[in-house]
Design a protein around this motif. Structure first.
Motif, short mmCIF file in Angstrom:
data_model
loop_
_atom_site.label_atom_id
_atom_site.label_comp_id
_atom_site.label_asym_id
_atom_site.label_seq_id
_atom_site.Cartn_x
_atom_site.Cartn_y
_atom_site.Cartn_z
N PHE A 331 15.24 1.51 -45.58
CA PHE A 331 16.64 1.91 -45.40
C PHE A 331 16.74 3.31 -44.80
O PHE A 331 17.59 3.57 -43.94
N LEU A 332 15.86 4.21 -45.24
CA LEU A 332 15.88 5.58 -44.74
C LEU A 332 15.56 5.61 -43.23
O LEU A 332 16.13 6.41 -42.48
N ALA A 334 16.09 3.06 -41.05
CA ALA A 334 16.99 2.25 -40.22
C ALA A 334 18.47 2.58 -40.36
O ALA A 334 19.21 2.62 -39.35
N VAL A 335 18.93 2.84 -41.58
CA VAL A 335 20.37 2.98 -41.80
C VAL A 335 20.98 4.21 -41.12
O VAL A 335 21.98 4.08 -40.38
N PRO A 336 20.44 5.43 -41.30
CA PRO A 336 21.07 6.61 -40.66
C PRO A 336 21.19 6.51 -39.14
O PRO A 336 22.29 6.73 -38.60
N LEU A 338 21.25 3.86 -37.24
CA LEU A 338 22.09 2.73 -36.87
C LEU A 338 23.57 3.01 -37.08
O LEU A 338 24.42 2.65 -36.26
N PHE A 339 23.88 3.68 -38.19
CA PHE A 339 25.28 3.82 -38.56
C PHE A 339 25.84 5.25 -38.43
O PHE A 339 27.04 5.45 -38.36
N PHE A 340 24.95 6.23 -38.44
CA PHE A 340 25.44 7.62 -38.40
C PHE A 340 24.90 8.41 -37.22
O PHE A 340 25.17 9.59 -37.08
N TRP A 344 15.72 8.22 -33.75
CA TRP A 344 14.96 7.22 -34.50
C TRP A 344 13.63 7.77 -35.02
O TRP A 344 13.26 7.54 -36.15
N TRP A 347 13.94 9.93 -38.19
CA TRP A 347 14.18 9.19 -39.43
C TRP A 347 12.98 8.32 -39.83
O TRP A 347 12.69 8.15 -41.02
N SER A 351 10.80 8.55 -43.25
CA SER A 351 10.47 7.39 -44.09
C SER A 351 8.98 7.35 -44.41
O SER A 351 8.58 6.99 -45.53
#
Length: 701
Positions: A331-332, A334-336, A338-340, A344, A347, A351
């Motif tokens: 999640f650490l 991929a999520v930031p 992708l959404f914020f 890459w 992040w 991870s």
């Protein structure tokens, strides 16, 4: 049926826990226990399922540790220490070579500007030398459906670091991971060797007398009733009775006591003791496997199989913790972005740092190591704890219940006072009492003979009559001697002065004239009072005595020792009832311990949260019934055992708080991008090394 396998080369606590769990879940196996310190796997298996489960066990073990040799101890239990040392040396050499190569390429690049190709090639070579076994193990585990372990975490994070161009950091993580593994193995080996040296008390050979010859044979082949010869400086290989010779024997290996004790003909000689200054001939009373030294070795070696609640908590915690942090790392990564928004690679790097930090090695290694170190420390002081669970329970004891005879008192009757009538000497009173009692085998009669110094000739008595419940009437040289309790003299209408002292009283009268009174009592042990005082200082809120003796004697002893309560004139079943009442009244979260001699008190020992057997040398009943065995009969060993238990539990708690706290902090810092790979290395390996070093303190508790 029970079977034990030697897992030769097993050093990883995490793998041990996984093997134990997976083997225990096999059909046909009702119990499974891995003892890391002894490198054994013990299973309880249905007889008809044995053939089917053995290949499955081998598969499970080799999935986690491919290089382990599995040996059925029913065929062979021998370990090749030279081979183990060779494997350890090879691992050490690989670590040194990898570290030198890594340091050389960093220094070379900094001072001489190596080309990118050479720089990368040497770093890859260093990584392969240091981490090929970790990556291979991760791949094997994935193939068998076991993904979430430390091999996977290390492989994923370091290979990922290579992919995003963090080459030195990737090698550094693997290097320091291997350094941590090296420290882990050394710590486990040190504990194992410490226990092995402590328990190296059982000679493999014995000198057996055969006619006029003395033949050296394996100790295991010596039959009960054989005569063995022990020379000065040798250990006694098998329990027995001394037939001839006298010697001071060093009992330190069994009891932890530095002062030798003298044995002579008729005395018990226990295996594991050393004859320091004389030759002994001993008639064996036990087989080699049933002798005291063998029992001590078996108890300590198998103690690690009984895990403390704290250890089981860590095993359960890691079962859910590792998958959770892996999902968190995904999640650490991929999520930031992708959404914020965000880079890459940044992040993904975070991870990987997150994964390195999250490895639970510090917890998995340090907690079982702490408890085994505590068990070893207790063993060296003559305190045998049957498992980590009992050691942890001992640290929580708030109520201690004592048996009286043989526990707080010596368990032997002695004449404690000779109160004579006017004009009568003590020697005269003792002489008449000995004449009256010489035909009795009662312990009271024995104590009078010991005080007198010899046994009179019973043939000198013209008449002799035992009066049930009252005493003895005898005639010597025309004189009538009465020796017994107050009732005996009252029935004979002989005036006397009643003695008010605590103990059993023997009143003596000759030809109707009162001569005096002998007071006979079971003496309190020298250190009983000190032990009770120490226990109260340690925070034990209630000390209680249960005894079958009279209320007057029990009350007097309880008052003398400073006990909080005493219950007298109890039958064995009534002792259990009283113990259950005390257990129901104890504080929540606290434990109750019962201390007894382990023979008459087996039901109460079994019922208590912690059963402690006193003076259990050679006592089969004590070893079977008790959870903690004191190899001497000193009550002062109890506060000492509690000190070790509390220190061990405190160290384990420190490691849990330290490891979870530091890792939690570094996980947050890693997720925020504040902590990089170097900080991650400390968050993993640094915490592991510090926790292991802290665990080793328990050996000195």
């Amino acid at each position: 049926m029970e079977k034990t396998f030697l897992l030769k080369g097993l050093d990883c606590p995490n793998c041990s826990a996984k093997i134990e769990e997976e083997v225990g879940s096999l059909s046909g196996i009702t119990a499974s226990a891995v003892n890391l310190m002894c490198q054994t796997l013990t299973i309880s298996v249905d007889a008809d399922a044995e053939a089917a489960v053995l290949p499955q066990i081998e598969k499970i073990v080799h999935t986690h540790e491919p290089d382990i040799e599995i040996i059925d101890t029913s065929h062979s239990a021998a370990q090749d220490d030279d081979e183990e040392e060779e494997e350890g040396l090879l691992r050490k050499q690989r670590l040194i070579v990898g570290a030198i190569l890594y340091a050389a390429v960093l220094l070379g690049h900094a001072f001489f500007g190596l080309s990118d190709t050479v720089y990368l090639a040497v770093l890859v070579a260093a990584y392969v030398i240091l981490g090929y076994d970790v990556v291979l193990q991760a791949l094997k585990n994935i193939r068998h459906g076991r993904v979430f372990d430390e091999h996977f975490l290390m492989s994923l994070s370091t290979i990922g670091a290579f992919v995003i161009g963090e080459y030195p950091e990737a090698v550094a993580v693997m290097l320091f991971y291997q350094v941590g593994e090296f420290f882990q193995d050394k710590a486990v080996d040190n504990s194992r060797h410490s226990i092995k040296s402590l328990l190296d008390i059982r000679p493999d050979t014995a000198h057996v007398r055969q006619g006029n010859d003395i033949v050296t044979v394996p100790s295991g082949s010596v039959a009960i009733g054989s005569t063995i010869v022990v020379q000065p400086g040798e250990r006694i290989p098998i329990d027995g009775t001394v037939l001839a010779g006298t010697a001071l024997v060093d009992t330190k290996a069994l009891t932890g006591e530095a002062v030798p004790r003298r044995v002579e003909a008729g005395d018990e000689a226990l295996s594991g003791c050393i004859s320091t200054d004389g030759m002994l001939e001993i008639e064996t009373t036990h087989s080699f496997g049933e002798s005291t030294a063998s029992k001590v070795i078996d108890l300590v070696e198998n103690a690690a199989a009984r895990k403390a609640p704290m250890e089981r908590f860590i095993t359960r915690f890691c079962r859910y913790y590792t998958p959770a942090v892996v999902i968190g790392a995904v999640f650490l990564a991929a999520v930031p972005p992708l959404f914020f928004g965000g880079v890459w690679t940044d992040w993904i790097m975070r991870s990987f740092v997150f994964l390195v930090i999250s490895c639970p090695c510090a917890l998995v290694v340090s907690i079982p190591l702490t408890f085994f170190s505590g068990i070893g420390a207790a063993s060296r002081k003559g305190i045998l704890v049957k498992g980590s669970n009992y050691l942890e329970a001992l640290a929580q004891v708030d109520t201690i219940v004592f048996d009286k005879t043989g526990t707080l008192t010596k368990g032997t009757f002695n004449v404690t006072n000779i109160a004579t009538a006017a004009g009568v000497s003590k020697d005269t009173l003792l002489h008449y009492a000995a004449l009256a009692e010489c035909g009795s085998r009662h312990p009271i009669a024995t104590s009078i003979m010991e005080a007198y110094g010899s046994t009179p000739d019973r043939s000198e008595l013209a008449a002799y009559c035992e009066k049930s419940g009252r005493g003895i009437c005898a005639t010597w040289q025309g004189k009538e001697i009465l020796a017994g309790n107050a009732r005996l003299l009252q029935e004979a209408a002989i005036p006397f002065t009643e003695n008010e002292e605590t103990g059993t009283k023997v009143y003596v009268a000759v030809d109707g004239t009162y001569m005096g009174c002998l007071v006979i009592a079971d003496e309190v042990k020298e250190d009983s009072q000190k032990a009770i005082a120490e226990l109260k200082k340690k925070g034990v809120s209630q000390t209680v005595m249960l005894t079958g003796d009279s209320k007057a004697i029990a009350t007097a002893i309880a008052k003398k020792l400073g006990l909080d309560k005493c219950f007298a004139q109890l039958l064995p079943a009534e002792k259990v009832e009283r113990l259950e009442e005390l257990d129901a009244a104890k504080k929540p979260g606290k434990k109750l311990a019962f201390v007894g001699d382990g023979i008459n008190d087996a039901p109460v020992l079994a019922r208590a949260d912690v059963g402690i057997a006193m003076g259990a040398l050679g006592s089969d009943a004590a070893i079977e019934a008790a959870d903690v065995i004191l190899m001497t009969d000193e009550p002062s060993k109890i506060p000492e055992a509690m000190n070790i238990a509390k220190a061990t539990r405190a160290i384990a708690t420190q490691n849990i708080v330290f490891a979870i706290g530091i890792k939690g902090l570094f996980l947050i810092l890693g997720a925020l991008g504040i902590a990089g790979m170097w900080e991650a290395v400390f968050g993993d390996v640094g915490v592991l090394i510090l926790a292991v070093l802290n665990s080793m303190r328990a050996m000195r508790a």
